[in-house]
Design a protein around this motif. Sequence first.
Motif, PDB file in Angstrom:
ATOM      1  N   ARG A 279       0.828  -1.213   0.000  1.00 47.86           N
ATOM      2  CA  ARG A 279       0.000   0.000   0.000  1.00 47.86           C
ATOM      3  C   ARG A 279       0.862   1.262   0.000  1.00 47.86           C
ATOM      4  O   ARG A 279       0.496   2.269  -0.622  1.00 47.86           O
ATOM      5  CB  ARG A 279      -0.943  -0.010   1.201  1.00 47.86           C
ATOM      6  CG  ARG A 279      -2.155  -0.918   1.015  1.00 47.86           C
ATOM      7  CD  ARG A 279      -3.069  -0.890   2.211  1.00 47.86           C
ATOM      8  NE  ARG A 279      -2.464  -1.559   3.356  1.00 47.86           N
ATOM      9  CZ  ARG A 279      -3.063  -1.684   4.538  1.00 47.86           C
ATOM     10  NH1 ARG A 279      -4.266  -1.160   4.729  1.00 47.86           N
ATOM     11  NH2 ARG A 279      -2.473  -2.300   5.532  1.00 47.86           N
ATOM     12  N   ILE A 280       2.010   1.217   0.675  1.00 43.70           N
ATOM     13  CA  ILE A 280       2.917   2.370   0.662  1.00 43.70           C
ATOM     14  C   ILE A 280       3.423   2.626  -0.759  1.00 43.70           C
ATOM     15  O   ILE A 280       3.445   3.762  -1.242  1.00 43.70           O
ATOM     16  CB  ILE A 280       4.101   2.145   1.619  1.00 43.70           C
ATOM     17  CG1 ILE A 280       3.609   2.075   3.063  1.00 43.70           C
ATOM     18  CG2 ILE A 280       5.128   3.265   1.472  1.00 43.70           C
ATOM     19  CD1 ILE A 280       4.681   1.615   4.058  1.00 43.70           C
ATOM     20  N   ARG A 281       3.815   1.564  -1.441  1.00 41.34           N
ATOM     21  CA  ARG A 281       4.316   1.720  -2.813  1.00 41.34           C
ATOM     22  C   ARG A 281       3.193   2.162  -3.763  1.00 41.34           C
ATOM     23  O   ARG A 281       3.433   2.908  -4.706  1.00 41.34           O
ATOM     24  CB  ARG A 281       4.959   0.426  -3.292  1.00 41.34           C
ATOM     25  CG  ARG A 281       6.210   0.055  -2.489  1.00 41.34           C
ATOM     26  CD  ARG A 281       7.052  -0.981  -3.191  1.00 41.34           C
ATOM     27  NE  ARG A 281       8.169  -1.401  -2.371  1.00 41.34           N
ATOM     28  CZ  ARG A 281       9.298  -0.726  -2.217  1.00 41.34           C
ATOM     29  NH1 ARG A 281       9.457   0.430  -2.855  1.00 41.34           N
ATOM     30  NH2 ARG A 281      10.274  -1.192  -1.464  1.00 41.34           N
ATOM     31  N   LYS A 282       1.979   1.692  -3.505  1.00 46.60           N
ATOM     32  CA  LYS A 282       0.855   2.132  -4.328  1.00 46.60           C
ATOM     33  C   LYS A 282       0.593   3.613  -4.114  1.00 46.60           C
ATOM     34  O   LYS A 282       0.286   4.351  -5.066  1.00 46.60           O
ATOM     35  CB  LYS A 282      -0.399   1.325  -3.991  1.00 46.60           C
ATOM     36  CG  LYS A 282      -1.585   1.673  -4.882  1.00 46.60           C
ATOM     37  CD  LYS A 282      -2.795   0.814  -4.568  1.00 46.60           C
ATOM     38  CE  LYS A 282      -3.970   1.200  -5.474  1.00 46.60           C
ATOM     39  NZ  LYS A 282      -5.184   0.389  -5.178  1.00 46.60           N
ATOM     40  N   ALA A 283       0.723   4.088  -2.865  1.00 50.49           N
ATOM     41  CA  ALA A 283       0.540   5.510  -2.573  1.00 50.49           C
ATOM     42  C   ALA A 283       1.588   6.346  -3.309  1.00 50.49           C
ATOM     43  O   ALA A 283       1.281   7.397  -3.875  1.00 50.49           O
ATOM     44  CB  ALA A 283       0.626   5.759  -1.071  1.00 50.49           C
ATOM     45  N   LEU A 284       2.829   5.882  -3.330  1.00 49.35           N
ATOM     46  CA  LEU A 284       3.881   6.587  -4.072  1.00 49.35           C
ATOM     47  C   LEU A 284       3.575   6.598  -5.564  1.00 49.35           C
ATOM     48  O   LEU A 284       3.825   7.589  -6.256  1.00 49.35           O
ATOM     49  CB  LEU A 284       5.236   5.916  -3.814  1.00 49.35           C
ATOM     50  CG  LEU A 284       5.881   6.215  -2.459  1.00 49.35           C
ATOM     51  CD1 LEU A 284       7.039   5.261  -2.193  1.00 49.35           C
ATOM     52  CD2 LEU A 284       6.359   7.664  -2.397  1.00 49.35           C
TER      53      LEU A 284
ATOM     54  N   SER B 261       2.977   9.904  -8.015  1.00 50.72           N
ATOM     55  CA  SER B 261       3.671  10.123  -9.279  1.00 50.72           C
ATOM     56  C   SER B 261       2.686  10.394 -10.410  1.00 50.72           C
ATOM     57  O   SER B 261       2.923  11.246 -11.268  1.00 50.72           O
ATOM     58  CB  SER B 261       4.545   8.911  -9.623  1.00 50.72           C
ATOM     59  OG  SER B 261       5.617   8.801  -8.722  1.00 50.72           O
ATOM     60  N   LEU B 262       1.571   9.662 -10.399  1.00 44.86           N
ATOM     61  CA  LEU B 262       0.544   9.889 -11.418  1.00 44.86           C
ATOM     62  C   LEU B 262      -0.051  11.288 -11.292  1.00 44.86           C
ATOM     63  O   LEU B 262      -0.221  12.003 -12.284  1.00 44.86           O
ATOM     64  CB  LEU B 262      -0.565   8.847 -11.292  1.00 44.86           C
ATOM     65  CG  LEU B 262      -0.400   7.564 -12.090  1.00 44.86           C
ATOM     66  CD1 LEU B 262      -1.515   6.599 -11.767  1.00 44.86           C
ATOM     67  CD2 LEU B 262      -0.361   7.853 -13.580  1.00 44.86           C
TER      68      LEU B 262
ATOM     69  N   LYS C 211       6.868  11.450   3.389  1.00 44.61           N
ATOM     70  CA  LYS C 211       6.291  10.620   4.452  1.00 44.61           C
ATOM     71  C   LYS C 211       6.332   9.144   4.084  1.00 44.61           C
ATOM     72  O   LYS C 211       6.742   8.294   4.890  1.00 44.61           O
ATOM     73  CB  LYS C 211       4.844  11.058   4.721  1.00 44.61           C
ATOM     74  CG  LYS C 211       4.145  10.229   5.793  1.00 44.61           C
ATOM     75  CD  LYS C 211       2.737  10.707   6.033  1.00 44.61           C
ATOM     76  CE  LYS C 211       1.816  10.369   4.873  1.00 44.61           C
ATOM     77  NZ  LYS C 211       0.403  10.691   5.158  1.00 44.61           N
ATOM     78  N   TYR C 212       5.940   8.822   2.848  1.00 48.23           N
ATOM     79  CA  TYR C 212       5.916   7.426   2.425  1.00 48.23           C
ATOM     80  C   TYR C 212       7.332   6.873   2.268  1.00 48.23           C
ATOM     81  O   TYR C 212       7.597   5.719   2.630  1.00 48.23           O
ATOM     82  CB  TYR C 212       5.135   7.280   1.118  1.00 48.23           C
ATOM     83  CG  TYR C 212       3.674   7.661   1.252  1.00 48.23           C
ATOM     84  CD1 TYR C 212       2.891   7.154   2.284  1.00 48.23           C
ATOM     85  CD2 TYR C 212       3.075   8.533   0.342  1.00 48.23           C
ATOM     86  CE1 TYR C 212       1.555   7.504   2.416  1.00 48.23           C
ATOM     87  CE2 TYR C 212       1.742   8.898   0.473  1.00 48.23           C
ATOM     88  CZ  TYR C 212       0.989   8.372   1.502  1.00 48.23           C
ATOM     89  OH  TYR C 212      -0.331   8.725   1.631  1.00 48.23           O
ATOM     90  N   ASN C 213       8.233   7.672   1.750  1.00 47.43           N
ATOM     91  CA  ASN C 213       9.620   7.220   1.632  1.00 47.43           C
ATOM     92  C   ASN C 213      10.244   7.007   3.007  1.00 47.43           C
ATOM     93  O   ASN C 213      11.068   6.105   3.194  1.00 47.43           O
ATOM     94  CB  ASN C 213      10.448   8.217   0.826  1.00 47.43           C
ATOM     95  CG  ASN C 213      10.226   8.071  -0.680  1.00 47.43           C
ATOM     96  OD1 ASN C 213      10.021   6.961  -1.169  1.00 47.43           O
ATOM     97  ND2 ASN C 213      10.255   9.167  -1.401  1.00 47.43           N
TER      98      ASN C 213
ATOM     99  N   LEU D  53       3.640  17.836  -3.868  1.00 42.34           N
ATOM    100  CA  LEU D  53       3.424  16.569  -3.194  1.00 42.34           C
ATOM    101  C   LEU D  53       4.661  16.109  -2.426  1.00 42.34           C
ATOM    102  O   LEU D  53       4.736  14.956  -2.005  1.00 42.34           O
ATOM    103  CB  LEU D  53       3.033  15.494  -4.229  1.00 42.34           C
ATOM    104  CG  LEU D  53       1.833  15.849  -5.118  1.00 42.34           C
ATOM    105  CD1 LEU D  53       1.695  14.837  -6.243  1.00 42.34           C
ATOM    106  CD2 LEU D  53       0.558  15.912  -4.295  1.00 42.34           C
ATOM    107  N   SER D  54       5.609  17.000  -2.244  1.00 40.99           N
ATOM    108  CA  SER D  54       6.892  16.611  -1.655  1.00 40.99           C
ATOM    109  C   SER D  54       6.732  16.092  -0.222  1.00 40.99           C
ATOM    110  O   SER D  54       7.401  15.131   0.176  1.00 40.99           O
ATOM    111  CB  SER D  54       7.869  17.787  -1.674  1.00 40.99           C
ATOM    112  OG  SER D  54       7.311  18.923  -1.028  1.00 40.99           O
TER     113      SER D  54
END
Length: 301
Positions: A154-159, A163-164, A180-182, A174-175
């Motif tokens: 889910r974290i990678r999907k949020a990233l 990007s999209l 936060k996710y990174n 969106l930085s």
Amino acid sequence: VMLASGCAGSSERSLPRWVMNPPSDDADAIRGVGEGESIEDARNNALGVIAGKLRTRVQAEVQTERTLEDGKESSFTRNRVQTTTEALRLSDYEVLKTATTKNRRFVLIEVDRPNLVRSLRSELKTLDEELQGTLSGGEASLKRLTRLNRSEERIRKALALLSLIASIDGSADLSSKRGKYNDLLAEREQLFQSLRIGIQTDAETAVLGDRITTLLLDEGIHVESASPGKNYNGILRITGESKRADMFDEKHVRLKVRLNLSSGEGESVTNARYQAAASSLSSYASARASANRLVAEKIEK
């Protein structure tokens, strides 16, 4: 040759201008022209054109980000670009124009840019709320790592969604969300690297314990046979129960295995159960060892 050339030129002249020179994208919409043997094929082709535009923009955005970090593209970058493409669902579109030639159909499609951004932001908000619910609260390192592992997809999907959104709306800042996710992925990696696991087995599961130890070491996890008085982030207890039977001159063993991972403080983190059956012409011990290996194969999968 002249005849063929003349026919091709005539065919091209019969097509509408929007087919030969598709309208440009702007702040309101992203557009694509597609062709196919049917209107449906042409529409899908046009949606593919639009997705391709976004894929190119996302690829450039992610590569730039990675270049600033380590100067080269990594497997993480490639996986994230692929995930981003999969996350895109162009279901809200409008067919603006269609055209037909002898054997081909042409379609001009438009995707509303603000609507697409709103849809992606809504999906991101839902995902973010799910992550907050899963990861909130202070916990021991092992339990925290377990939750981060379960949340990684889910974290990678949020990233990917970020990007999209950035590729569609260049003005979006969106930085902070990306950071936060990174940070969550970095925390997971740090906990993973510092993890120390002790393994305890019984007479039924000694072979399985050796296989799991090798498997975890191959994954980069520090693991060893648990020693009394030593501090570990977690203890993996592997216990087994077997039933024996003679079947057609063979020694048959049915093995049930329970794995329990607990924190260094003794709190249970996760449990799993497996079972397998094996036979041997020589001994029950040999059949039990084979059953241990079968359970290990299930765990590896």
